[in-house]
Design a protein around this motif. Structure first.
Motif, PDB file in Angstrom:
ATOM      1  N   MET A  76       0.757  -1.032   0.016  1.00 26.71           N
ATOM      2  CA  MET A  76      -0.004  -0.017   0.082  1.00 26.71           C
ATOM      3  C   MET A  76       0.973   1.234   0.061  1.00 26.71           C
ATOM      4  N   ARG A  77       0.604   2.274  -0.771  1.00 20.96           N
ATOM      5  CA  ARG A  77       1.172   3.591  -1.085  1.00 20.96           C
ATOM      6  C   ARG A  77       0.133   4.547  -0.232  1.00 20.96           C
ATOM      7  N   ARG A  78       0.474   5.231   0.881  1.00 21.14           N
ATOM      8  CA  ARG A  78      -0.122   6.079   1.364  1.00 21.14           C
ATOM      9  C   ARG A  78       0.355   7.844   1.387  1.00 21.14           C
ATOM     10  N   PHE A  79      -0.357   8.471   1.184  1.00 16.03           N
ATOM     11  CA  PHE A  79       0.076  10.028   1.152  1.00 16.03           C
ATOM     12  C   PHE A  79      -0.794  10.833   2.248  1.00 16.03           C
ATOM     13  N   ILE A  80      -0.074  11.574   2.958  1.00 20.90           N
ATOM     14  CA  ILE A  80      -0.451  12.370   3.773  1.00 20.90           C
ATOM     15  C   ILE A  80      -0.359  13.856   3.479  1.00 20.90           C
ATOM     16  N   ILE A  81      -1.363  14.784   2.951  1.00 22.59           N
ATOM     17  CA  ILE A  81      -1.254  16.103   2.568  1.00 22.59           C
ATOM     18  C   ILE A  81      -1.637  17.100   3.530  1.00 22.59           C
ATOM     19  N   THR A  82      -0.923  18.123   3.912  1.00 24.00           N
ATOM     20  CA  THR A  82      -1.468  18.873   4.648  1.00 24.00           C
ATOM     21  C   THR A  82      -1.961  20.095   4.017  1.00 24.00           C
ATOM     22  N   GLY A  83      -3.271  20.678   4.056  1.00 21.97           N
ATOM     23  CA  GLY A  83      -4.022  21.521   3.556  1.00 21.97           C
ATOM     24  C   GLY A  83      -4.199  22.659   4.547  1.00 21.97           C
ATOM     25  N   HIS A  84      -3.080  23.770   4.638  1.00 23.13           N
ATOM     26  CA  HIS A  84      -2.723  24.458   5.612  1.00 23.13           C
ATOM     27  C   HIS A  84      -3.991  25.689   5.773  1.00 23.13           C
ATOM     28  N   LYS A  85      -4.530  25.892   4.498  1.00 22.37           N
ATOM     29  CA  LYS A  85      -5.694  26.830   4.278  1.00 22.37           C
ATOM     30  C   LYS A  85      -6.996  26.092   3.874  1.00 22.37           C
ATOM     31  N   ALA A  86      -7.084  24.948   3.749  1.00 22.70           N
ATOM     32  CA  ALA A  86      -8.114  24.193   3.068  1.00 22.70           C
ATOM     33  C   ALA A  86      -9.345  24.299   4.312  1.00 22.70           C
ATOM     34  N   VAL A  87     -10.538  24.772   3.539  1.00 25.75           N
ATOM     35  CA  VAL A  87     -11.680  25.165   4.436  1.00 25.75           C
ATOM     36  C   VAL A  87     -12.275  23.834   4.822  1.00 25.75           C
ATOM     37  N   ALA A  88     -12.253  23.384   6.216  1.00 21.85           N
ATOM     38  CA  ALA A  88     -12.846  22.096   6.525  1.00 21.85           C
ATOM     39  C   ALA A  88     -14.378  22.070   6.461  1.00 21.85           C
ATOM     40  N   ASP A  89     -15.194  23.031   6.462  1.00 18.58           N
ATOM     41  CA  ASP A  89     -16.524  22.956   6.796  1.00 18.58           C
ATOM     42  C   ASP A  89     -17.451  22.809   5.387  1.00 18.58           C
ATOM     43  N   GLY A  90     -16.489  22.711   4.375  1.00 24.56           N
ATOM     44  CA  GLY A  90     -17.005  22.490   2.985  1.00 24.56           C
ATOM     45  C   GLY A  90     -18.071  23.688   2.415  1.00 24.56           C
ATOM     46  N   SER A  91     -17.948  24.771   3.142  1.00 26.15           N
ATOM     47  CA  SER A  91     -18.544  25.846   2.380  1.00 26.15           C
ATOM     48  C   SER A  91     -18.015  26.630   1.107  1.00 26.15           C
ATOM     49  N   PHE A  92     -16.970  25.953   0.598  1.00 22.36           N
ATOM     50  CA  PHE A  92     -16.187  26.715  -0.353  1.00 22.36           C
ATOM     51  C   PHE A  92     -17.054  26.195  -1.629  1.00 22.36           C
ATOM     52  N   LYS A  93     -17.117  27.063  -2.962  1.00 31.07           N
ATOM     53  CA  LYS A  93     -17.594  27.179  -3.926  1.00 31.07           C
ATOM     54  C   LYS A  93     -16.802  26.468  -4.929  1.00 31.07           C
ATOM     55  N   LEU A  94     -17.286  25.373  -5.832  1.00 30.64           N
ATOM     56  CA  LEU A  94     -16.609  24.637  -6.927  1.00 30.64           C
ATOM     57  C   LEU A  94     -15.740  25.378  -8.002  1.00 30.64           C
ATOM     58  N   ASP A  95     -16.526  26.715  -8.130  1.00 31.21           N
ATOM     59  CA  ASP A  95     -15.861  27.532  -9.027  1.00 31.21           C
ATOM     60  C   ASP A  95     -14.725  28.659  -8.447  1.00 31.21           C
ATOM     61  N   ASP A  96     -14.366  28.397  -6.919  1.00 34.76           N
ATOM     62  CA  ASP A  96     -13.583  29.039  -6.293  1.00 34.76           C
ATOM     63  C   ASP A  96     -12.681  28.335  -5.343  1.00 34.76           C
ATOM     64  N   LEU A  97     -12.098  27.326  -6.062  1.00 30.97           N
ATOM     65  CA  LEU A  97     -11.168  26.386  -4.878  1.00 30.97           C
ATOM     66  C   LEU A  97      -9.957  27.003  -4.623  1.00 30.97           C
ATOM     67  N   GLY A  98      -9.352  27.963  -5.249  1.00 29.68           N
ATOM     68  CA  GLY A  98      -8.018  28.350  -5.100  1.00 29.68           C
ATOM     69  C   GLY A  98      -8.205  29.573  -3.970  1.00 29.68           C
ATOM     70  N   GLY A  99      -9.584  30.155  -4.207  1.00 27.48           N
ATOM     71  CA  GLY A  99      -9.430  31.450  -3.235  1.00 27.48           C
ATOM     72  C   GLY A  99     -10.352  31.002  -1.883  1.00 27.48           C
ATOM     73  N   GLY A 100     -11.609  30.929  -2.258  1.00 31.15           N
ATOM     74  CA  GLY A 100     -12.622  30.477  -1.132  1.00 31.15           C
ATOM     75  C   GLY A 100     -12.285  29.328  -0.491  1.00 31.15           C
ATOM     76  N   GLY A 101     -11.693  28.336  -1.243  1.00 32.07           N
ATOM     77  CA  GLY A 101     -11.437  26.893  -0.814  1.00 32.07           C
ATOM     78  C   GLY A 101     -10.220  26.732  -0.041  1.00 32.07           C
ATOM     79  N   GLY A 102      -9.609  27.817  -0.002  1.00 34.53           N
ATOM     80  CA  GLY A 102      -8.299  27.695   0.882  1.00 34.53           C
ATOM     81  C   GLY A 102      -7.247  26.750  -0.021  1.00 34.53           C
ATOM     82  N   ARG A 103      -7.046  26.822  -1.319  1.00 38.58           N
ATOM     83  CA  ARG A 103      -6.170  25.972  -1.944  1.00 38.58           C
ATOM     84  C   ARG A 103      -6.732  24.647  -1.982  1.00 38.58           C
ATOM     85  N   VAL A 104      -7.887  24.276  -2.150  1.00 35.52           N
ATOM     86  CA  VAL A 104      -8.538  23.061  -2.182  1.00 35.52           C
ATOM     87  C   VAL A 104      -7.926  22.398  -3.789  1.00 35.52           C
TER      88      VAL A 104
END
Length: 199
Positions: free
Chosen positions: A1-29
């Motif tokens: 098994m190959r596992r990857f851990i990626i830290t999204g330091h600004k990634a918005v955890a509550d799911g409130s981001f818009k799909l057309d604003d992943l880089g801004g409102g999504g926090g670099r999702v």
């Protein structure tokens, strides 16, 4: 098994981001979506021997970790928007502490942060820290079950690095210049494929 851990330091955890604003409102999702693509997507196939942990570290409901398992995932396509939709749907779940909920086949969400994920994976493989001052990947002996750890567009914080280093990870470098996280994953996958003859 190959596992990857990626830290999204600004990634918005509550799911409130818009799909057309992943880089801004999504926090670099968008970066996390590209890492998912690099971890799993092949030409006309999906890697079933891979698993990724996306640690969402920003927003009102943080931290959350979205886990994707290549052996059971469904509805995973190469485009960022559909991947972001899978991540957002997972983040919208109200997850009790200590529980992991399935949001769609192969996609789960929990209220774990970086320290929790590292602790939970201890004993399941060998941690490998992708770091520019590490051993050249071409000289590296890959462990049987590597757990690769890397940041998004930011390095691990000093606190995160301290947690990881306590587990004595191997350190590898994928090349002489700094690359995007998703490109590093592709290079790691390719090098392992060359050693093992593919998936």
């Amino acid at each position: 098994m190959r596992r990857f851990i990626i830290t999204g330091h600004k990634a918005v955890a509550d799911g409130s981001f818009k799909l057309d604003d992943l880089g801004g409102g999504g926090g670099r999702v968008d970066i996390l979506c590209r890492c998912v693509n690099s971890s799993f997507v092949l030409s006309h196939n999906i890697r079933t021997d891979a698993e990724i942990y996306l640690i969402m570290e920003a927003g009102d409901d943080c931290p959350k970790t979205v886990r994707i398992d290549g052996s059971t995932v469904r509805y995973l396509n190469p485009d960022e928007r559909s991947t972001a939709s899978l991540i957002r749907n997972a983040c919208l779940k109200k997850v009790p502490a200590g529980k992991e909920l399935v949001s769609s086949p192969g996609v789960s969400v929990s209220r774990r942060g970086f320290a929790d994920v590292v602790k939970d994976l201890e004993g399941k493989g060998t941690f490998v820290y992708l770091k520019e001052d590490g051993t050249d990947i071409r000289d590296f002996e890959f462990p049987e079950n590597p757990i690769y750890v890397l940041g998004d567009n930011q390095d691990l914080t000093p606190e995160e690095e301290e947690i990881l280093l306590a587990h004595n990870p191997a350190k590898i470098c994928v090349g002489p210049v700094s690359l995007h996280a998703d490109h590093c994953i592709i290079l790691v996958q390719n090098e392992m494929d060359r050693r093992t003859g593919g998936i």
